[in-house]
Motif scaffolding. Sequence first.
Motif, PDB file in Angstrom:
ATOM      1  N   SER A   5      16.756 -66.959  60.999  1.00  0.00           N
ATOM      2  CA  SER A   5      17.998 -67.685  61.291  1.00  0.00           C
ATOM      3  C   SER A   5      18.437 -67.481  62.733  1.00  0.00           C
ATOM      4  N   GLY A   6      17.721 -66.671  63.483  1.00  0.00           N
ATOM      5  CA  GLY A   6      18.070 -66.428  64.870  1.00  0.00           C
ATOM      6  C   GLY A   6      19.177 -65.416  65.044  1.00  0.00           C
ATOM      7  N   ASN A   7      19.413 -64.602  64.019  1.00  0.00           N
ATOM      8  CA  ASN A   7      20.537 -63.675  64.037  1.00  0.00           C
ATOM      9  C   ASN A   7      20.121 -62.284  63.564  1.00  0.00           C
ATOM     10  N   PRO A   8      19.116 -61.676  64.205  1.00  0.00           N
ATOM     11  CA  PRO A   8      18.717 -60.333  63.777  1.00  0.00           C
ATOM     12  C   PRO A   8      19.761 -59.307  64.199  1.00  0.00           C
ATOM     13  N   PRO A   9      19.807 -58.161  63.529  1.00  0.00           N
ATOM     14  CA  PRO A   9      20.695 -57.092  63.971  1.00  0.00           C
ATOM     15  C   PRO A   9      20.179 -56.509  65.291  1.00  0.00           C
ATOM     16  N   LEU A  10      21.023 -55.730  65.954  1.00  0.00           N
ATOM     17  CA  LEU A  10      20.581 -55.124  67.204  1.00  0.00           C
ATOM     18  C   LEU A  10      19.542 -54.040  66.961  1.00  0.00           C
ATOM     19  N   ALA A  11      19.658 -53.344  65.826  1.00  0.00           N
ATOM     20  CA  ALA A  11      18.716 -52.273  65.512  1.00  0.00           C
ATOM     21  C   ALA A  11      18.340 -52.362  64.042  1.00  0.00           C
ATOM     22  N   ALA A  12      17.091 -52.024  63.733  1.00  0.00           N
ATOM     23  CA  ALA A  12      16.629 -52.089  62.348  1.00  0.00           C
ATOM     24  C   ALA A  12      15.638 -50.978  62.077  1.00  0.00           C
ATOM     25  N   GLN A  13      15.731 -50.419  60.893  1.00  0.00           N
ATOM     26  CA  GLN A  13      14.790 -49.393  60.443  1.00  0.00           C
ATOM     27  C   GLN A  13      13.503 -50.094  60.014  1.00  0.00           C
ATOM     28  N   GLU A  48      29.607 -54.082  69.321  1.00  0.00           N
ATOM     29  CA  GLU A  48      29.132 -53.545  68.053  1.00  0.00           C
ATOM     30  C   GLU A  48      27.644 -53.234  68.104  1.00  0.00           C
ATOM     31  N   VAL A  49      27.276 -52.250  67.319  1.00  0.00           N
ATOM     32  CA  VAL A  49      25.861 -51.990  67.090  1.00  0.00           C
ATOM     33  C   VAL A  49      25.620 -52.183  65.599  1.00  0.00           C
ATOM     34  N   GLU A  50      25.041 -53.303  65.242  1.00  0.00           N
ATOM     35  CA  GLU A  50      24.731 -53.560  63.837  1.00  0.00           C
ATOM     36  C   GLU A  50      23.379 -52.935  63.524  1.00  0.00           C
ATOM     37  N   VAL A  51      23.344 -52.069  62.512  1.00  0.00           N
ATOM     38  CA  VAL A  51      22.157 -51.285  62.204  1.00  0.00           C
ATOM     39  C   VAL A  51      21.708 -51.562  60.772  1.00  0.00           C
ATOM     40  N   LEU A  52      20.518 -52.120  60.638  1.00  0.00           N
ATOM     41  CA  LEU A  52      19.932 -52.354  59.320  1.00  0.00           C
ATOM     42  C   LEU A  52      19.147 -51.119  58.893  1.00  0.00           C
ATOM     43  N   HIS A  53      19.435 -50.634  57.695  1.00  0.00           N
ATOM     44  CA  HIS A  53      18.714 -49.484  57.148  1.00  0.00           C
ATOM     45  C   HIS A  53      18.797 -49.535  55.635  1.00  0.00           C
ATOM     46  N   PHE A  68       9.685 -60.279  68.898  1.00  0.00           N
ATOM     47  CA  PHE A  68      11.084 -60.036  68.575  1.00  0.00           C
ATOM     48  C   PHE A  68      11.658 -58.777  69.239  1.00  0.00           C
ATOM     49  N   LEU A  69      10.806 -57.815  69.596  1.00  0.00           N
ATOM     50  CA  LEU A  69      11.290 -56.476  69.895  1.00  0.00           C
ATOM     51  C   LEU A  69      11.435 -56.196  71.390  1.00  0.00           C
ATOM     52  N   ARG A  70      12.425 -55.394  71.678  1.00  0.00           N
ATOM     53  CA  ARG A  70      12.680 -54.959  73.052  1.00  0.00           C
ATOM     54  C   ARG A  70      11.688 -53.869  73.450  1.00  0.00           C
ATOM     55  N   ASN A  71      11.222 -53.938  74.675  1.00  0.00           N
ATOM     56  CA  ASN A  71      10.367 -52.897  75.240  1.00  0.00           C
ATOM     57  C   ASN A  71      11.225 -51.677  75.568  1.00  0.00           C
ATOM     58  N   ILE A  82      11.856 -52.349  50.785  1.00  0.00           N
ATOM     59  CA  ILE A  82      11.317 -53.699  50.609  1.00  0.00           C
ATOM     60  C   ILE A  82      12.446 -54.729  50.620  1.00  0.00           C
ATOM     61  N   SER A  83      13.553 -54.420  49.943  1.00  0.00           N
ATOM     62  CA  SER A  83      14.695 -55.338  49.936  1.00  0.00           C
ATOM     63  C   SER A  83      15.247 -55.522  51.341  1.00  0.00           C
ATOM     64  N   ALA A  84      15.318 -54.425  52.101  1.00  0.00           N
ATOM     65  CA  ALA A  84      15.827 -54.497  53.467  1.00  0.00           C
ATOM     66  C   ALA A  84      14.942 -55.385  54.342  1.00  0.00           C
ATOM     67  N   MET A  85      13.628 -55.259  54.180  1.00  0.00           N
ATOM     68  CA  MET A  85      12.721 -56.056  54.995  1.00  0.00           C
ATOM     69  C   MET A  85      12.789 -57.539  54.625  1.00  0.00           C
ATOM     70  N   ASN A  86      12.976 -57.838  53.350  1.00  0.00           N
ATOM     71  CA  ASN A  86      13.154 -59.236  52.954  1.00  0.00           C
ATOM     72  C   ASN A  86      14.393 -59.827  53.605  1.00  0.00           C
ATOM     73  N   THR A  87      15.469 -59.055  53.622  1.00  0.00           N
ATOM     74  CA  THR A  87      16.711 -59.518  54.219  1.00  0.00           C
ATOM     75  C   THR A  87      16.561 -59.664  55.726  1.00  0.00           C
ATOM     76  N   LEU A  88      15.857 -58.743  56.355  1.00  0.00           N
ATOM     77  CA  LEU A  88      15.650 -58.822  57.799  1.00  0.00           C
ATOM     78  C   LEU A  88      14.900 -60.090  58.175  1.00  0.00           C
ATOM     79  N   ARG A  89      13.912 -60.460  57.393  1.00  0.00           N
ATOM     80  CA  ARG A  89      13.160 -61.687  57.694  1.00  0.00           C
ATOM     81  C   ARG A  89      14.077 -62.904  57.693  1.00  0.00           C
ATOM     82  N   ILE A  90      15.013 -62.922  56.764  1.00  0.00           N
ATOM     83  CA  ILE A  90      15.963 -64.030  56.710  1.00  0.00           C
ATOM     84  C   ILE A  90      16.804 -64.068  57.983  1.00  0.00           C
ATOM     85  N   ARG A  91      17.295 -62.916  58.377  1.00  0.00           N
ATOM     86  CA  ARG A  91      18.128 -62.836  59.569  1.00  0.00           C
ATOM     87  C   ARG A  91      17.341 -63.233  60.819  1.00  0.00           C
ATOM     88  N   ALA A  92      16.111 -62.786  60.906  1.00  0.00           N
ATOM     89  CA  ALA A  92      15.299 -63.085  62.082  1.00  0.00           C
ATOM     90  C   ALA A  92      15.003 -64.579  62.181  1.00  0.00           C
TER      91      ALA A  92
END
Length: 421
Positions: free
Chosen positions: A81-89, A28-33, A103-106, A69-79
């Motif tokens: 918790s050690g469970n960030p999505p594979l891709a995020a806007q 899967e490719v989980e994409v936050l946007h 956190f980020l891939r080169n 802003i809501s998306a970024m708040n949610t992303l912080r929670i995921r990060a």
Amino acid sequence: MRLTLKALCASVIQSTLLYVTPAAHASEVEVLHWWTSAGEAKAASVLRAGIEQRGHQWRDFAVGGQAGISAMNTLRIRAISGNPPLAAQIKGPEITEWARLGFLRNLNDIAEAEHWEDKIPAPLRDVMQYQGDYVAAPINIHRVNWLWINLRAFEDAGAAIPHDFESFFTAADKLQQAGYIPLALGGEPWQVATLFDTLALSVMGPEHYQQAFLDFDREALLSDGVTKSFSLLAQMRPYTDSDNLGRNWSDTTRLLIDNQAGMQVMGDWAKGEFLAADQQEGKSFTCVAVPGTEQAFSYNIDSFVFFKPNNAEERQSQTDMAEYLLTPQFQRDFNRYKGSLPIRFDIPLPNGDTCAEKSRQAFLYAEQHNTLSPSMSHGLSTTRYVQSAIFDVINEFFYNPKQTPEEATQALYRAILSAQA
């Protein structure tokens, strides 16, 4: 103020978005946007189709509201918790903040193989990099300083399309007398800030605007230009409607589509809403630069980052997505729906899209004259911490007629100084 682990934890405690999902399967490719409006959803479907054509399963993680802003708040929670999505806007200086935290891939290998240096305009490459390494993939270029015109309302009211602020207020009076909302403005903090942002660009010009809202120069922030921008914002207040509190931007654009309002100041993602509603440019709507910004370009860039993968299969799915983002097919189809310019300038624009043509010409002019301006209201010039402080001051002024422009100017300077501490 930098994004730290302590700040991330605080945001988790304070947030009410306690939403955690299981880790994505390797295929899967989980994409936050935050693309949830009609035009944005069409654009997102292009990305989804491309991911699935490459043999991966799209896992949609859409979090709408408050311009990300809501998306970024949610992303912080995921990060945390050690469970960030594979891709995020993620966009602007926040890319640097996440990269600094590790956190980020080169993406250098992809950037080199796909010749990003040849495809991405030079002034925008730094936004995608951290310490010289690519850590984000750009998608497009949005122009923020647009004034959208409902041509039906203008014709009915006998109003002329404004070319300066004097003709803007003349048109607004005629629209109001004819029963239209002259200026559609949603009552979310970022929408009011977008209006102020474009007014400041007009009043101050790109050089002094950047000194104030990119460099946060004390003299520029306390200048007459900022005060005049607040004065102009106050002049526009009576031309907005009283039912705007909490209304999102796409519903606000809908007021023009439904022939209830005459004008809206909004980035070119609004064009995606007009087109999704089968509105025809030149007949139902048109675009002009906010008065005084015809040769200026306030930009916003959509981009994706990729969180460090857990295995080779996740890494490959990220690679496939990052490579796809700059392909001609994606650049053409996505940006047609999104209303934006392709990040690649070798991609032809849609036939008859005069707004896109004007936008590209304005970008090239601003690039040549070194006046491209990263948008404050859309997180390209500063972190969300400073941006939030600016939003608070602008909205306090807009909804408090007793506050003077001079008082607002002083409050803005103090708020930025405090947020940077």
